[in-house]
Design a protein around this motif. Structure first.
Motif, PDB file in Angstrom:
ATOM      1  N   LYS A 287      20.862 -19.777  -4.367  1.00 42.60           N
ATOM      2  CA  LYS A 287      19.681 -18.936  -4.198  1.00 42.60           C
ATOM      3  C   LYS A 287      18.455 -19.725  -4.627  1.00 42.60           C
ATOM      4  O   LYS A 287      18.557 -20.717  -5.359  1.00 42.60           O
ATOM      5  N   THR A 288      17.287 -19.289  -4.174  1.00 41.67           N
ATOM      6  CA  THR A 288      16.041 -20.013  -4.426  1.00 41.67           C
ATOM      7  C   THR A 288      15.262 -19.373  -5.569  1.00 41.67           C
ATOM      8  O   THR A 288      15.685 -18.374  -6.166  1.00 41.67           O
ATOM      9  N   ASN A 289      14.087 -19.949  -5.849  1.00 39.23           N
ATOM     10  CA  ASN A 289      13.165 -19.340  -6.803  1.00 39.23           C
ATOM     11  C   ASN A 289      12.064 -18.557  -6.093  1.00 39.23           C
ATOM     12  O   ASN A 289      11.032 -18.243  -6.684  1.00 39.23           O
ATOM     13  N   ILE A 290      12.264 -18.210  -4.815  1.00 39.14           N
ATOM     14  CA  ILE A 290      11.279 -17.441  -4.047  1.00 39.14           C
ATOM     15  C   ILE A 290      11.529 -15.955  -4.310  1.00 39.14           C
ATOM     16  O   ILE A 290      12.494 -15.361  -3.808  1.00 39.14           O
ATOM     17  N   ALA A 291      10.673 -15.351  -5.118  1.00 39.09           N
ATOM     18  CA  ALA A 291      10.842 -13.942  -5.487  1.00 39.09           C
ATOM     19  C   ALA A 291      10.449 -13.028  -4.334  1.00 39.09           C
ATOM     20  O   ALA A 291       9.465 -13.284  -3.634  1.00 39.09           O
ATOM     21  N   VAL A 292      11.225 -11.968  -4.148  1.00 37.47           N
ATOM     22  CA  VAL A 292      10.930 -10.979  -3.101  1.00 37.47           C
ATOM     23  C   VAL A 292      10.944  -9.561  -3.647  1.00 37.47           C
ATOM     24  O   VAL A 292      10.978  -8.592  -2.883  1.00 37.47           O
ATOM     25  N   GLY A 293      10.909  -9.430  -4.979  1.00 33.02           N
ATOM     26  CA  GLY A 293      10.862  -8.102  -5.586  1.00 33.02           C
ATOM     27  C   GLY A 293      12.086  -7.275  -5.251  1.00 33.02           C
ATOM     28  O   GLY A 293      13.218  -7.750  -5.267  1.00 33.02           O
ATOM     29  N   ASN A 294      11.836  -6.021  -4.915  1.00 37.88           N
ATOM     30  CA  ASN A 294      12.942  -5.111  -4.582  1.00 37.88           C
ATOM     31  C   ASN A 294      13.068  -4.866  -3.082  1.00 37.88           C
ATOM     32  O   ASN A 294      13.688  -3.881  -2.653  1.00 37.88           O
ATOM     33  N   LEU A 295      12.498  -5.754  -2.280  1.00 37.16           N
ATOM     34  CA  LEU A 295      12.561  -5.573  -0.821  1.00 37.16           C
ATOM     35  C   LEU A 295      13.995  -5.640  -0.329  1.00 37.16           C
ATOM     36  O   LEU A 295      14.736  -6.581  -0.636  1.00 37.16           O
ATOM     37  N   THR A 296      14.389  -4.672   0.445  1.00 33.45           N
ATOM     38  CA  THR A 296      15.687  -4.709   1.129  1.00 33.45           C
ATOM     39  C   THR A 296      15.505  -5.471   2.437  1.00 33.45           C
ATOM     40  O   THR A 296      14.695  -5.077   3.284  1.00 33.45           O
ATOM     41  N   ILE A 297      16.236  -6.551   2.580  1.00 30.46           N
ATOM     42  CA  ILE A 297      16.115  -7.370   3.793  1.00 30.46           C
ATOM     43  C   ILE A 297      17.328  -7.123   4.666  1.00 30.46           C
ATOM     44  O   ILE A 297      18.451  -7.533   4.346  1.00 30.46           O
ATOM     45  N   ASP A 298      17.092  -6.398   5.766  1.00 30.60           N
ATOM     46  CA  ASP A 298      18.179  -6.043   6.671  1.00 30.60           C
ATOM     47  C   ASP A 298      17.651  -6.021   8.098  1.00 30.60           C
ATOM     48  O   ASP A 298      16.566  -6.555   8.379  1.00 30.60           O
ATOM     49  N   ASP A 299      18.382  -5.387   8.990  1.00 35.01           N
ATOM     50  CA  ASP A 299      17.999  -5.386  10.400  1.00 35.01           C
ATOM     51  C   ASP A 299      16.733  -4.587  10.682  1.00 35.01           C
ATOM     52  O   ASP A 299      16.191  -4.643  11.786  1.00 35.01           O
ATOM     53  N   GLN A 300      16.250  -3.817   9.687  1.00 38.60           N
ATOM     54  CA  GLN A 300      15.044  -3.009   9.877  1.00 38.60           C
ATOM     55  C   GLN A 300      13.797  -3.658   9.286  1.00 38.60           C
ATOM     56  O   GLN A 300      12.688  -3.200   9.519  1.00 38.60           O
ATOM     57  N   THR A 301      13.959  -4.709   8.528  1.00 34.60           N
ATOM     58  CA  THR A 301      12.828  -5.336   7.840  1.00 34.60           C
ATOM     59  C   THR A 301      11.900  -6.038   8.843  1.00 34.60           C
ATOM     60  O   THR A 301      12.360  -6.796   9.699  1.00 34.60           O
ATOM     61  N   THR A 302      10.598  -5.771   8.726  1.00 34.43           N
ATOM     62  CA  THR A 302       9.638  -6.416   9.619  1.00 34.43           C
ATOM     63  C   THR A 302       9.144  -7.722   8.990  1.00 34.43           C
ATOM     64  O   THR A 302       9.256  -7.943   7.781  1.00 34.43           O
ATOM     65  N   ILE A 303       8.554  -8.564   9.833  1.00 31.57           N
ATOM     66  CA  ILE A 303       7.985  -9.811   9.340  1.00 31.57           C
ATOM     67  C   ILE A 303       6.850  -9.522   8.359  1.00 31.57           C
ATOM     68  O   ILE A 303       6.694 -10.215   7.345  1.00 31.57           O
ATOM     69  N   ALA A 304       6.053  -8.475   8.628  1.00 29.18           N
ATOM     70  CA  ALA A 304       4.953  -8.113   7.724  1.00 29.18           C
ATOM     71  C   ALA A 304       5.489  -7.731   6.350  1.00 29.18           C
ATOM     72  O   ALA A 304       4.910  -8.126   5.323  1.00 29.18           O
ATOM     73  N   GLN A 305       6.564  -6.964   6.290  1.00 26.38           N
ATOM     74  CA  GLN A 305       7.159  -6.586   5.009  1.00 26.38           C
ATOM     75  C   GLN A 305       7.712  -7.808   4.274  1.00 26.38           C
ATOM     76  O   GLN A 305       7.543  -7.957   3.061  1.00 26.38           O
ATOM     77  N   PHE A 306       8.361  -8.672   5.020  1.00 28.14           N
ATOM     78  CA  PHE A 306       8.925  -9.900   4.450  1.00 28.14           C
ATOM     79  C   PHE A 306       7.800 -10.775   3.892  1.00 28.14           C
ATOM     80  O   PHE A 306       7.891 -11.303   2.768  1.00 28.14           O
ATOM     81  N   ALA A 307       6.724 -10.912   4.672  1.00 30.57           N
ATOM     82  CA  ALA A 307       5.594 -11.733   4.250  1.00 30.57           C
ATOM     83  C   ALA A 307       4.938 -11.161   3.004  1.00 30.57           C
ATOM     84  O   ALA A 307       4.609 -11.893   2.058  1.00 30.57           O
ATOM     85  N   GLU A 308       4.735  -9.845   2.970  1.00 35.23           N
ATOM     86  CA  GLU A 308       4.100  -9.206   1.818  1.00 35.23           C
ATOM     87  C   GLU A 308       4.917  -9.418   0.545  1.00 35.23           C
ATOM     88  O   GLU A 308       4.362  -9.709  -0.530  1.00 35.23           O
ATOM     89  N   ALA A 309       6.245  -9.294   0.655  1.00 37.85           N
ATOM     90  CA  ALA A 309       7.110  -9.471  -0.512  1.00 37.85           C
ATOM     91  C   ALA A 309       6.988 -10.880  -1.077  1.00 37.85           C
ATOM     92  O   ALA A 309       6.959 -11.075  -2.301  1.00 37.85           O
ATOM     93  N   ILE A 310       6.896 -11.885  -0.212  1.00 37.88           N
ATOM     94  CA  ILE A 310       6.807 -13.277  -0.681  1.00 37.88           C
ATOM     95  C   ILE A 310       5.417 -13.569  -1.250  1.00 37.88           C
ATOM     96  O   ILE A 310       5.290 -14.136  -2.347  1.00 37.88           O
ATOM     97  N   VAL A 311       4.369 -13.174  -0.533  1.00 34.68           N
ATOM     98  CA  VAL A 311       3.004 -13.501  -0.966  1.00 34.68           C
ATOM     99  C   VAL A 311       2.640 -12.783  -2.262  1.00 34.68           C
ATOM    100  O   VAL A 311       2.005 -13.373  -3.153  1.00 34.68           O
ATOM    101  N   THR A 312       3.027 -11.530  -2.414  1.00 35.78           N
ATOM    102  CA  THR A 312       2.656 -10.778  -3.615  1.00 35.78           C
ATOM    103  C   THR A 312       3.491 -11.148  -4.835  1.00 35.78           C
ATOM    104  O   THR A 312       3.072 -10.898  -5.969  1.00 35.78           O
ATOM    105  N   ASN A 313       4.654 -11.765  -4.619  1.00 35.79           N
ATOM    106  CA  ASN A 313       5.534 -12.094  -5.747  1.00 35.79           C
ATOM    107  C   ASN A 313       5.553 -13.584  -6.092  1.00 35.79           C
ATOM    108  O   ASN A 313       6.237 -13.992  -7.035  1.00 35.79           O
ATOM    109  N   ASN A 314       4.798 -14.413  -5.341  1.00 32.48           N
ATOM    110  CA  ASN A 314       4.795 -15.862  -5.569  1.00 32.48           C
ATOM    111  C   ASN A 314       3.381 -16.400  -5.424  1.00 32.48           C
ATOM    112  O   ASN A 314       2.815 -16.395  -4.326  1.00 32.48           O
ATOM    113  N   ALA A 315       2.805 -16.883  -6.541  1.00 29.02           N
ATOM    114  CA  ALA A 315       1.402 -17.312  -6.545  1.00 29.02           C
ATOM    115  C   ALA A 315       1.128 -18.496  -5.630  1.00 29.02           C
ATOM    116  O   ALA A 315      -0.008 -18.695  -5.184  1.00 29.02           O
TER     117      ALA A 315
END
Length: 406
Positions: A130-158
């Motif tokens: 696993k990496t050190n790229i934090a994604v918070g509590n985002l559930t990443i599955d077949d319903q996850t959008t790119i916008a949600q994925f992007a927000e989880a990475i940008v808001t949790n990694n300076a």
């Protein structure tokens, strides 16, 4: 340069590798050489080392088109990839293996840049990295959008921003007809703030799952290797990316192709002449002879002297902002437009600077300047309008050549 089946074909020849052909389709070809004494320890070791590095470059070429930051003038991604990984332990492919497309996933450096590397945690075992790229509590599955994925990475990694790209590369090791092969797939996601596209519709989610709050594998990765890469383009469209190495997950294959026996078989396949390789007993005598060919030092008590031959290699040249190697068109020199060529290769520092000269079609050129293992040569006006067909780089003691034929 001659035309074969609609393609231009030529050859780069060096004293270390014989004639090495890197074709436009990514395949490699070799041919016998007329030069003498090509089986020194250093030559054999480098030839064996380069084979698997070239094989890895070949399978990784597509995802790594933007894999190197600030490539020096006169160099290429191919040259940089070979040069930086040439110091690694050799993975010994025989000549037949290499010609059949053999490839061993190895922990090579595959990107170089100024962004902090993505750190990888293998404490739960390499397949479950696993990496050190934090994604918070985002559930990443077949319903996850790119916008949600992007927000989880940008808001949790300076150190991540919208517009950055995350690339995950998967290298699957397998064997076909007795030859080790590698299949490569990759997912490249640009972190778009407003994209409603579903992540899983665009890329595979392998390596992109939430594992305890960070990105990683939620199930074991296939045997082979993998890598995560962080990249971005700045306002001036300059590329920036993280330094990353392949995380190898093929211990059995690596062990098989790094043994003394494997190195012996590879060296012999390229024409090494081991004088003592005649049903020797005890086995350690055979091993000592093999190691002597690789320049490895034994103690004086064992009676083996370290061999330290000097050799150089020439992988190609850049002229008028174009890198020239086998498969490219012949070079017509126009000194009024561009009066310099830059030679790329390895170990140029071994040349005696005061005696170094480049010979192009019989014309001797002195005054070459060396920087970052690249030699810059100023062309005399007498070469204007001539085809570059044969080039020799020499200091009178060691030399290497490049041949292009029409």
């Amino acid at each position: 340069m001659r035309k074969v089946n609609g393609r231009f074909v030529g050859q780069i020849k060096t004293t270390m590798f014989g004639k090495l052909s890197l074709k436009k389709d990514g395949t490699i070809a070799t041919a016998e050489v007329a030069a003498k004494n090509l089986q020194t320890p250093l030559q054999m070791a480098r030839r064996i080392t380069w084979s698997n590095i070239i094989a890895n470059y070949r399978v990784l070429k597509e995802p790594l088109r933007e894999g190197w930051e600030n490539i020096p003038q006169g160099q290429s991604l191919f040259n940089q990839f070979i040069s930086v990984n040439a110091r690694t332990a050799p993975y010994a492919l025989t000549r037949d293996d290499f010609k059949a497309g053999a490839c061993i996933v190895a922990p090579y450096q595959i990107t170089r840049g100024s962004i902090d590397p993505i750190k990888v945690d293998v404490s739960a075992g390499v397949p479950m990295a696993k990496t050190n790229i934090a994604v918070g509590n985002l559930t990443i599955d077949d319903q996850t959008t790119i916008a949600q994925f992007a927000e989880a990475i940008v808001t949790n990694n300076a150190d991540w921003e919208y517009g950055d790209k995350l690339t995950y590369i998967s290298m699957v090791q397998y064997v076909k007809s007795g030859v080790p092969k590698v299949s490569v797939s990759y997912a490249a996601i640009t972190l778009l703030e407003d994209s409603e596209l579903t992540l899983s519709d665009e890329v595979s989610l392998q390596g992109l799952k939430n594992v305890g709050g960070v990105l990683g594998h939620d199930k074991p990765a296939p045997v082979g290797g993998f890598c995560w890469i962080h990249s971005r383009h700045d306002a001036d469209n300059n590329l920036h990316l993280s330094n990353q190495f392949v995380i190898a997950n093929n211990d059995d294959m690596i062990a098989r192709y790094t043994t003394v026996d494997a190195r012996l078989a590879a060296a012999l396949s390229y024409g090494a002449n081991f004088r003592n390789l005649v049903v020797l007993e005890p086995a350690d005598e055979r091993i000592k002879e093999a190691y002597r060919y690789f320049g490895i030092k034994f103690s004086d008590a064992q009676g083996v002297t370290k061999v330290t031959p000097v050799d150089i290699s020439l992988t190609g040249l850049t002229y008028h902002d174009k890198f020239i190697f086998d498969g490219d068109s012949a070079v017509m020199l126009d000194t009024a437009v561009a009066d310099k060529i830059v030679l790329s290769g390895s170990n140029f520092s071994a040349l005696d600077a005061s005696s170094t000269k480049v010979v192009i079609d019989g014309v001797e050129i002195t005054g070459a300047t060396l920087k970052d293992n690249a030699l810059t040569v100023t062309l005399p006006a007498s070469l204007n309008g001539k085809n570059l067909q044969h080039l020799v780089l020499t200091d009178g003691k060691i030399s290497t050549t490049l041949d292009l034929t029409e």
